[in-house]
Design a protein around this motif. Structure first.
Motif, mmCIF file in Angstrom:
data_model
loop_
_atom_site.group_PDB
_atom_site.id
_atom_site.type_symbol
_atom_site.label_atom_id
_atom_site.label_comp_id
_atom_site.label_asym_id
_atom_site.label_seq_id
_atom_site.Cartn_x
_atom_site.Cartn_y
_atom_site.Cartn_z
ATOM 1 N N ARG A 5 0.852 -1.194 0.000
ATOM 2 C CA ARG A 5 0.000 0.000 0.000
ATOM 3 C C ARG A 5 0.880 1.233 0.000
ATOM 4 N NH1 ARG A 5 -5.423 0.447 3.305
ATOM 5 N NH2 ARG A 5 -5.927 -0.892 1.540
ATOM 6 N N ILE A 6 0.678 2.072 -0.995
ATOM 7 C CA ILE A 6 1.396 3.340 -1.052
ATOM 8 C C ILE A 6 0.372 4.460 -1.005
ATOM 9 C CG2 ILE A 6 3.276 2.295 -2.373
ATOM 10 C CD1 ILE A 6 2.252 3.833 -4.826
ATOM 11 N N ASN A 7 0.854 5.671 -0.888
ATOM 12 C CA ASN A 7 -0.017 6.835 -0.840
ATOM 13 C C ASN A 7 0.427 7.800 -1.929
ATOM 14 O OD1 ASN A 7 -0.862 9.600 0.041
ATOM 15 N ND2 ASN A 7 -1.857 8.400 1.636
ATOM 16 N N ILE A 8 -0.489 8.142 -2.818
ATOM 17 C CA ILE A 8 -0.177 9.088 -3.887
ATOM 18 C C ILE A 8 -1.084 10.301 -3.730
ATOM 19 C CG2 ILE A 8 -0.060 9.495 -6.376
ATOM 20 C CD1 ILE A 8 0.276 6.468 -6.744
ATOM 21 N N ASP A 9 -0.486 11.439 -3.424
ATOM 22 C CA ASP A 9 -1.246 12.693 -3.254
ATOM 23 C C ASP A 9 -2.411 12.526 -2.283
ATOM 24 O OD1 ASP A 9 0.451 13.947 -5.089
ATOM 25 O OD2 ASP A 9 -0.817 13.403 -6.787
ATOM 26 N N GLY A 10 -2.166 11.781 -1.220
ATOM 27 C CA GLY A 10 -3.190 11.623 -0.193
ATOM 28 C C GLY A 10 -4.172 10.492 -0.441
ATOM 29 N N HIS A 11 -3.979 9.756 -1.536
ATOM 30 C CA HIS A 11 -4.876 8.654 -1.860
ATOM 31 C C HIS A 11 -4.139 7.327 -1.679
ATOM 32 C CE1 HIS A 11 -7.729 11.486 -3.676
ATOM 33 N NE2 HIS A 11 -6.662 12.071 -4.197
ATOM 34 N N ALA A 12 -4.681 6.453 -0.837
ATOM 35 C CA ALA A 12 -4.086 5.131 -0.648
ATOM 36 C C ALA A 12 -4.318 4.294 -1.904
ATOM 37 C CB ALA A 12 -4.701 4.451 0.560
ATOM 38 N N LEU A 13 -3.304 3.502 -2.254
ATOM 39 C CA LEU A 13 -3.400 2.671 -3.446
ATOM 40 C C LEU A 13 -2.662 1.360 -3.190
ATOM 41 C CD1 LEU A 13 -4.255 2.568 -6.496
ATOM 42 C CD2 LEU A 13 -1.937 3.383 -7.008
ATOM 43 N N ASP A 14 -3.323 0.253 -3.429
ATOM 44 C CA ASP A 14 -2.693 -1.065 -3.328
ATOM 45 C C ASP A 14 -2.187 -1.465 -4.708
ATOM 46 O OD1 ASP A 14 -3.242 -1.348 -0.594
ATOM 47 O OD2 ASP A 14 -5.258 -2.097 -1.017
ATOM 48 N N VAL A 15 -0.907 -1.791 -4.770
ATOM 49 C CA VAL A 15 -0.282 -2.140 -6.046
ATOM 50 C C VAL A 15 0.586 -3.380 -5.854
ATOM 51 C CG1 VAL A 15 -0.274 0.232 -6.903
ATOM 52 C CG2 VAL A 15 1.676 -0.610 -5.592
ATOM 53 N N PRO A 16 0.904 -4.084 -6.928
ATOM 54 C CA PRO A 16 1.772 -5.247 -6.803
ATOM 55 C C PRO A 16 3.170 -4.854 -6.319
ATOM 56 C CG PRO A 16 0.622 -5.272 -8.907
ATOM 57 C CD PRO A 16 0.381 -3.927 -8.303
ATOM 58 N N ALA A 17 3.714 -5.611 -5.383
ATOM 59 C CA ALA A 17 5.083 -5.364 -4.917
ATOM 60 C C ALA A 17 6.044 -5.481 -6.092
ATOM 61 C CB ALA A 17 5.442 -6.373 -3.837
ATOM 62 N N GLY A 18 7.012 -4.593 -6.120
ATOM 63 C CA GLY A 18 8.062 -4.685 -7.118
ATOM 64 C C GLY A 18 7.856 -3.853 -8.360
ATOM 65 N N ILE A 19 6.652 -3.294 -8.552
ATOM 66 C CA ILE A 19 6.483 -2.447 -9.731
ATOM 67 C C ILE A 19 7.123 -1.094 -9.460
ATOM 68 C CG2 ILE A 19 4.360 -3.637 -10.378
ATOM 69 C CD1 ILE A 19 2.825 -1.059 -9.608
ATOM 70 N N SER A 20 7.341 -0.325 -10.512
ATOM 71 C CA SER A 20 7.941 0.995 -10.330
ATOM 72 C C SER A 20 6.894 1.978 -9.815
ATOM 73 C CB SER A 20 8.509 1.500 -11.658
ATOM 74 O OG SER A 20 7.454 1.790 -12.566
ATOM 75 N N VAL A 21 7.391 3.040 -9.216
ATOM 76 C CA VAL A 21 6.489 4.104 -8.780
ATOM 77 C C VAL A 21 5.769 4.691 -9.995
ATOM 78 C CG1 VAL A 21 6.355 6.366 -7.658
ATOM 79 C CG2 VAL A 21 7.895 4.606 -6.756
ATOM 80 N N ARG A 30 -3.179 9.332 -11.843
ATOM 81 C CA ARG A 30 -2.802 10.657 -11.373
ATOM 82 C C ARG A 30 -1.799 11.242 -12.366
ATOM 83 N NH1 ARG A 30 -5.444 13.232 -8.008
ATOM 84 N NH2 ARG A 30 -3.586 14.343 -7.377
ATOM 85 N N PRO A 31 -1.723 12.544 -12.437
ATOM 86 C CA PRO A 31 -0.685 13.169 -13.275
ATOM 87 C C PRO A 31 0.685 13.019 -12.621
ATOM 88 C CG PRO A 31 -1.905 14.816 -12.074
ATOM 89 C CD PRO A 31 -2.567 13.505 -11.772
ATOM 90 N N PHE A 32 1.744 13.258 -13.354
ATOM 91 C CA PHE A 32 3.100 13.139 -12.829
ATOM 92 C C PHE A 32 3.637 14.500 -12.406
ATOM 93 C CE2 PHE A 32 2.628 9.054 -14.633
ATOM 94 C CZ PHE A 32 3.575 8.247 -14.058
ATOM 95 N N GLN A 75 5.277 7.336 0.452
ATOM 96 C CA GLN A 75 4.487 8.552 0.245
ATOM 97 C C GLN A 75 4.969 9.228 -1.038
ATOM 98 O OE1 GLN A 75 1.997 9.638 2.517
ATOM 99 N NE2 GLN A 75 2.334 7.629 3.451
ATOM 100 N N VAL A 76 4.076 9.361 -1.992
ATOM 101 C CA VAL A 76 4.402 9.956 -3.288
ATOM 102 C C VAL A 76 3.585 11.232 -3.469
ATOM 103 C CG1 VAL A 76 4.379 9.606 -5.786
ATOM 104 C CG2 VAL A 76 4.878 7.672 -4.254
ATOM 105 N N VAL A 77 4.267 12.277 -3.917
ATOM 106 C CA VAL A 77 3.576 13.538 -4.206
ATOM 107 C C VAL A 77 3.906 13.935 -5.631
ATOM 108 C CG1 VAL A 77 3.299 15.969 -3.586
ATOM 109 C CG2 VAL A 77 3.716 14.257 -1.790
#
Ligand code: FES
Length: 80
Positions: A5-21, A30-32, A75-77
């Motif tokens: 589980r990561i957080n992008i701009d305040g939104h929790a997101l479950d993603v496969p382990a090992g993928i890139s940000v 989300r935009p970059f 945490q990603v912004v």
């Protein structure tokens, strides 16, 4: 497949382990980042050359998201 589980701009997101940000941000739709003139930018090369995928990761700005793997609690912004 293991998920993290990561957080992008305040939104929790479950993603496969090992993928890139970058892949995780793309999955979130989300935009970059924005250019200095305000235009939306997105990953181009996917291998650390173009710097178009830069985001803030765990408080460190200007990280190339295509070169960093997701970690649980990250945490990603973006410029979105
Ligand atoms: S997409 Fe080119 S450096 Fe990340």
């Amino acid at each position: 497949m293991t998920q993290v589980r990561i957080n992008i701009d305040g939104h929790a997101l479950d993603v496969p382990a090992g993928i890139s940000v970058a892949a995780a941000i793309a999955q979130s739709q989300r935009p970059f980042r924005r250019s200095v003139s305000g235009h939306m930018r997105a990953p181009f090369c996917g291998m650390g050359i173009c710097f178009e995928c830069r985001v803030q990761i765990d408080g460190i700005a200007q990280q190339r998201s295509c070169m960093v793997s997701v970690r649980d609690g990250m945490q990603v912004v973006t410029d979105g």
